[in-house]
Design a protein around this motif. Sequence first.
Motif, PDB file in Angstrom:
ATOM      1  N   ALA A 135       0.840  -1.193   0.000  1.00  0.00           N
ATOM      2  CA  ALA A 135       0.000   0.000   0.000  1.00  0.00           C
ATOM      3  C   ALA A 135       0.876   1.243   0.000  1.00  0.00           C
ATOM      4  O   ALA A 135       2.107   1.159   0.067  1.00  0.00           O
ATOM      5  CB  ALA A 135      -0.930  -0.003   1.212  1.00  0.00           C
ATOM      6  N   MET A 136       0.227   2.403  -0.064  1.00  0.00           N
ATOM      7  CA  MET A 136       0.917   3.685  -0.013  1.00  0.00           C
ATOM      8  C   MET A 136       0.527   4.388   1.282  1.00  0.00           C
ATOM      9  O   MET A 136      -0.667   4.514   1.585  1.00  0.00           O
ATOM     10  CB  MET A 136       0.558   4.547  -1.223  1.00  0.00           C
ATOM     11  CG  MET A 136       0.881   3.889  -2.552  1.00  0.00           C
ATOM     12  SD  MET A 136       0.340   4.877  -3.983  1.00  0.00           S
ATOM     13  CE  MET A 136       1.590   6.170  -3.996  1.00  0.00           C
ATOM     14  N   PHE A 137       1.524   4.853   2.025  1.00  0.00           N
ATOM     15  CA  PHE A 137       1.284   5.557   3.279  1.00  0.00           C
ATOM     16  C   PHE A 137       1.696   7.017   3.108  1.00  0.00           C
ATOM     17  O   PHE A 137       2.890   7.318   2.942  1.00  0.00           O
ATOM     18  CB  PHE A 137       2.061   4.909   4.422  1.00  0.00           C
ATOM     19  CG  PHE A 137       1.469   3.599   4.876  1.00  0.00           C
ATOM     20  CD1 PHE A 137       0.592   3.546   5.956  1.00  0.00           C
ATOM     21  CD2 PHE A 137       1.778   2.413   4.227  1.00  0.00           C
ATOM     22  CE1 PHE A 137       0.031   2.357   6.383  1.00  0.00           C
ATOM     23  CE2 PHE A 137       1.222   1.208   4.637  1.00  0.00           C
ATOM     24  CZ  PHE A 137       0.343   1.180   5.714  1.00  0.00           C
ATOM     25  N   PHE A 138       0.714   7.907   3.134  1.00  0.00           N
ATOM     26  CA  PHE A 138       0.979   9.342   3.040  1.00  0.00           C
ATOM     27  C   PHE A 138       1.137   9.873   4.458  1.00  0.00           C
ATOM     28  O   PHE A 138       0.146  10.119   5.166  1.00  0.00           O
ATOM     29  CB  PHE A 138      -0.166  10.039   2.302  1.00  0.00           C
ATOM     30  CG  PHE A 138      -0.173   9.747   0.828  1.00  0.00           C
ATOM     31  CD1 PHE A 138       0.424  10.627  -0.067  1.00  0.00           C
ATOM     32  CD2 PHE A 138      -0.744   8.592   0.336  1.00  0.00           C
ATOM     33  CE1 PHE A 138       0.453  10.357  -1.425  1.00  0.00           C
ATOM     34  CE2 PHE A 138      -0.733   8.310  -1.021  1.00  0.00           C
ATOM     35  CZ  PHE A 138      -0.138   9.192  -1.913  1.00  0.00           C
ATOM     36  N   VAL A 139       2.378  10.027   4.868  1.00  0.00           N
ATOM     37  CA  VAL A 139       2.670  10.321   6.268  1.00  0.00           C
ATOM     38  C   VAL A 139       2.811  11.816   6.510  1.00  0.00           C
ATOM     39  O   VAL A 139       3.257  12.570   5.642  1.00  0.00           O
ATOM     40  CB  VAL A 139       3.955   9.601   6.725  1.00  0.00           C
ATOM     41  CG1 VAL A 139       3.836   8.091   6.505  1.00  0.00           C
ATOM     42  CG2 VAL A 139       5.192  10.139   6.008  1.00  0.00           C
TER      43      VAL A 139
END
Length: 281
Positions: free
Chosen positions: A126-130
Motif C-alpha cells: 500500500a501507499m502511506f501518506f505520512v
Amino acid sequence: MKKDQMLPGRRAVLRIAACLGAALTARLLTAGQAQTPGSPTPPPPAEGAQAAIRAGAPHKPSAYRLQPMTEGAQPRYRRPLPPVRKAPILKMPELGRTMVLTFDDGPHPDYTPGILRTLREYDVRAMFFVCGEMADAHRDLLREADDDGHIICNHTWSHPLMTTLRPSQIRGEMGRTSEVVEDILGTAPLWYRAPYGAWNRYAFEIGSEMGMEPLAWTIDSLDWETPGTDSIVRRVLDGAGPGAVVLNHDAGGNRSQSVAALRRYLPLLLDDGYRIAVPHR
C-alpha cells in the motif's frame, strides 16, 4: 653593546610581532584549505529552510531542497523531475485490474501496526501518506512499513490547509517531511498528497520541484467520519474498479474502524480478482 645582544623591550616587541605573523599565516592556510580554487561555494539556505527558521520550529533547518547542482554533485532525488500538473492523479488504469490502497496521516502506534499486519497477511503493498511530525515521532513504524515494501509518501508536516499558506510555508511543510523521511529511510518520497484534497498551483509547482507526483483518490472510504465498519467496507466494495485509488486513514482520530474494515474488504477484493499493488516511477 654586541650585535647579538638586544634591549629587553626590543626583544619583547619582536616576539609579539613573530607571534602575530604566525597566527596570520595559520589563518591564511586554514582559509586556503576550507575553500580551494575551483571548489563550489556552499549555497545559502533555501526559502523553505528560512521560513522554518523564522517560525522558530524545533526541527533543524531543512537540507532537503533542490539547490542548483555543481559539477559532480549528486541530487537528492534519483529520477527526472515530473511535469508540473494542473490537477492531481486520480486513478491508475494502466495497472489493469489493480487497485491502490492508501492510508493518510500516520504513522500511529495504535492503528498503523494493525493495518501493517493485515497487509502482511495477504502479502499486498500500500501507499502511506505520512505527516512529517508523526513520522518523526514514530520512526520505527515508518521503518517497518518501508521494510514490508510499502511506499512512503509526503502528506506535509502538520496537515495544514495548503490553499491558505504562502508558497514559502508550503515549501517548508513539504520539504521538512521529505527531509525526515529521507533521514529515516535513506530515500525521499516520490509521491505527495494535499491535506483535505485542497490543491493549488503552488502545491503542484513545489511538489514537482521536489521530485514528487501528486496523487488524490477515486474512492473516499469516509473512515475519517467514523461511520461504522460496515459503511466503510460497503463504500470500498461499491467503488471498486480497475485503477481505483482508495483513501483510508491510519491516524488523525480513532481509526479502529479503519483497521477492522481493511480486514474485511481486502480478502473480498482479492477473491473478486483484483490485485492490490503500488505504482512505481
